[in-house]
Design a protein around this motif. Sequence first.
Motif, PDB file in Angstrom:
ATOM      1  N   ALA A  13      59.946  47.604 -19.133  1.00 13.81           N
ATOM      2  CA  ALA A  13      60.135  46.166 -19.132  1.00 13.81           C
ATOM      3  C   ALA A  13      61.095  45.761 -17.951  1.00 13.81           C
ATOM      4  O   ALA A  13      60.899  44.509 -17.167  1.00 13.81           O
ATOM      5  CB  ALA A  13      60.865  45.856 -20.313  1.00 13.81           C
ATOM      6  N   ARG A  14      62.023  46.740 -17.644  1.00 10.59           N
ATOM      7  CA  ARG A  14      62.897  46.496 -16.762  1.00 10.59           C
ATOM      8  C   ARG A  14      62.096  46.296 -15.288  1.00 10.59           C
ATOM      9  O   ARG A  14      62.439  45.807 -14.404  1.00 10.59           O
ATOM     10  CB  ARG A  14      64.029  47.453 -16.633  1.00 10.59           C
ATOM     11  CG  ARG A  14      65.139  47.140 -15.613  1.00 10.59           C
ATOM     12  CD  ARG A  14      66.242  48.304 -15.406  1.00 10.59           C
ATOM     13  NE  ARG A  14      66.877  48.057 -17.159  1.00 10.59           N
ATOM     14  CZ  ARG A  14      67.520  49.132 -17.563  1.00 10.59           C
ATOM     15  NH1 ARG A  14      68.200  50.038 -16.634  1.00 10.59           N
ATOM     16  NH2 ARG A  14      68.182  48.825 -18.662  1.00 10.59           N
ATOM     17  N   ALA A  15      61.095  47.202 -15.040  1.00  9.51           N
ATOM     18  CA  ALA A  15      60.285  47.549 -13.853  1.00  9.51           C
ATOM     19  C   ALA A  15      59.670  46.244 -13.725  1.00  9.51           C
ATOM     20  O   ALA A  15      59.257  45.759 -12.587  1.00  9.51           O
ATOM     21  CB  ALA A  15      59.817  48.683 -13.807  1.00  9.51           C
ATOM     22  N   ALA A  16      58.977  45.984 -14.741  1.00 12.40           N
ATOM     23  CA  ALA A  16      58.209  44.471 -14.651  1.00 12.40           C
ATOM     24  C   ALA A  16      59.173  43.276 -14.366  1.00 12.40           C
ATOM     25  O   ALA A  16      58.687  42.416 -13.387  1.00 12.40           O
ATOM     26  CB  ALA A  16      57.557  44.274 -16.136  1.00 12.40           C
ATOM     27  N   GLY A  17      60.233  43.308 -14.851  1.00  9.92           N
ATOM     28  CA  GLY A  17      61.128  42.021 -14.315  1.00  9.92           C
ATOM     29  C   GLY A  17      61.453  42.126 -12.969  1.00  9.92           C
ATOM     30  O   GLY A  17      61.333  41.135 -12.264  1.00  9.92           O
ATOM     31  N   TYR A  18      61.866  43.307 -12.356  1.00 10.18           N
ATOM     32  CA  TYR A  18      62.182  43.611 -10.965  1.00 10.18           C
ATOM     33  C   TYR A  18      60.911  43.045 -10.218  1.00 10.18           C
ATOM     34  O   TYR A  18      61.046  42.513  -8.947  1.00 10.18           O
ATOM     35  CB  TYR A  18      62.543  45.053 -10.585  1.00 10.18           C
ATOM     36  CG  TYR A  18      63.873  45.200 -11.224  1.00 10.18           C
ATOM     37  CD1 TYR A  18      64.841  44.221 -11.207  1.00 10.18           C
ATOM     38  CD2 TYR A  18      63.981  46.621 -11.386  1.00 10.18           C
ATOM     39  CE1 TYR A  18      65.974  44.613 -11.989  1.00 10.18           C
ATOM     40  CE2 TYR A  18      65.444  47.058 -12.028  1.00 10.18           C
ATOM     41  CZ  TYR A  18      66.336  46.020 -12.272  1.00 10.18           C
ATOM     42  OH  TYR A  18      67.711  46.436 -12.396  1.00 10.18           O
ATOM     43  N   ALA A  19      59.711  43.383 -10.509  1.00  7.51           N
ATOM     44  CA  ALA A  19      58.611  43.136  -9.954  1.00  7.51           C
ATOM     45  C   ALA A  19      58.312  41.554  -9.773  1.00  7.51           C
ATOM     46  O   ALA A  19      57.633  40.909  -8.515  1.00  7.51           O
ATOM     47  CB  ALA A  19      57.254  43.592 -10.331  1.00  7.51           C
ATOM     48  N   LEU A  20      58.490  40.625 -10.861  1.00  2.00           N
ATOM     49  CA  LEU A  20      58.336  39.443 -10.812  1.00  2.00           C
ATOM     50  C   LEU A  20      59.318  38.592  -9.950  1.00  2.00           C
ATOM     51  O   LEU A  20      58.951  38.017  -9.240  1.00  2.00           O
ATOM     52  CB  LEU A  20      58.538  38.969 -12.173  1.00  2.00           C
ATOM     53  CG  LEU A  20      57.430  39.271 -13.236  1.00  2.00           C
ATOM     54  CD1 LEU A  20      57.691  38.778 -14.739  1.00  2.00           C
ATOM     55  CD2 LEU A  20      56.061  38.637 -12.793  1.00  2.00           C
ATOM     56  N   ILE A  21      60.596  39.420  -9.699  1.00  5.16           N
ATOM     57  CA  ILE A  21      61.701  38.701  -8.933  1.00  5.16           C
ATOM     58  C   ILE A  21      61.157  38.982  -7.608  1.00  5.16           C
ATOM     59  O   ILE A  21      61.327  38.068  -6.672  1.00  5.16           O
ATOM     60  CB  ILE A  21      63.146  39.597  -9.467  1.00  5.16           C
ATOM     61  CG1 ILE A  21      63.491  39.021 -10.723  1.00  5.16           C
ATOM     62  CG2 ILE A  21      64.069  39.074  -8.192  1.00  5.16           C
ATOM     63  CD1 ILE A  21      64.670  39.810 -11.164  1.00  5.16           C
TER      64      ILE A  21
END
Length: 214
Positions: A13-21
Amino acid sequence: MTNPEPAGSAHPARAAGYALIGVAAVAAVIGVTTLFTGGDDDQAGAPPTTSATAGPTTGGPSSDGRPSDGQPSGSTTSAPPQTTTGDTTAVPPATTTQAGSPPTTTAAPPPVTDTVKPPVRVYNNSNVSGLAHKASDDIRRAGWDVAETGNYSQGQIPTTTVYYRPGTAEERSAQQLGQVLKAEVKPRFDGIESAHEGIIVIVTNNYAGASGKI
């Protein structure tokens, strides 16, 4: 008491958030760049800009090797002299004389003289002896031929006179001879009308001699 999340589920989940940012940041950069530079369609069909001060260069060779006919902007050229078309007075061309050649002069024509001089007969009508011979010598020196000398006793002639037959060449010659002898000039009168052809001179006491040769 809450059960803690498993450690393995938090990392995706944290990796997906960084990707969106990251995607949002890239999109923001692209949007700002497009705002200031415009898209490719803004430049389509726009004419190339040219310098208003740049002008063609005179005398420079063209692409095919011939000199350019153009005139540089702002350059100064010598304009040909203008021709005056107003009312002017025609001036005759000046006569030129080549160096070393003598000036051309027009000789005056010789005076017109009468070459026809009929023979002259001289008669004395005075009381001066030998006056006819004296007059004959003057007439010969003036250029006339004397055909006869003698006396005229058929009447009294008032003054020395040169006589001629009207309508003949004698008239012009008699006028000239009258100037030489300073005598009157008249047509023949009845008493000598049928005499020999030629000029007749009757000298009287007033004969003063010839004035010169004609």
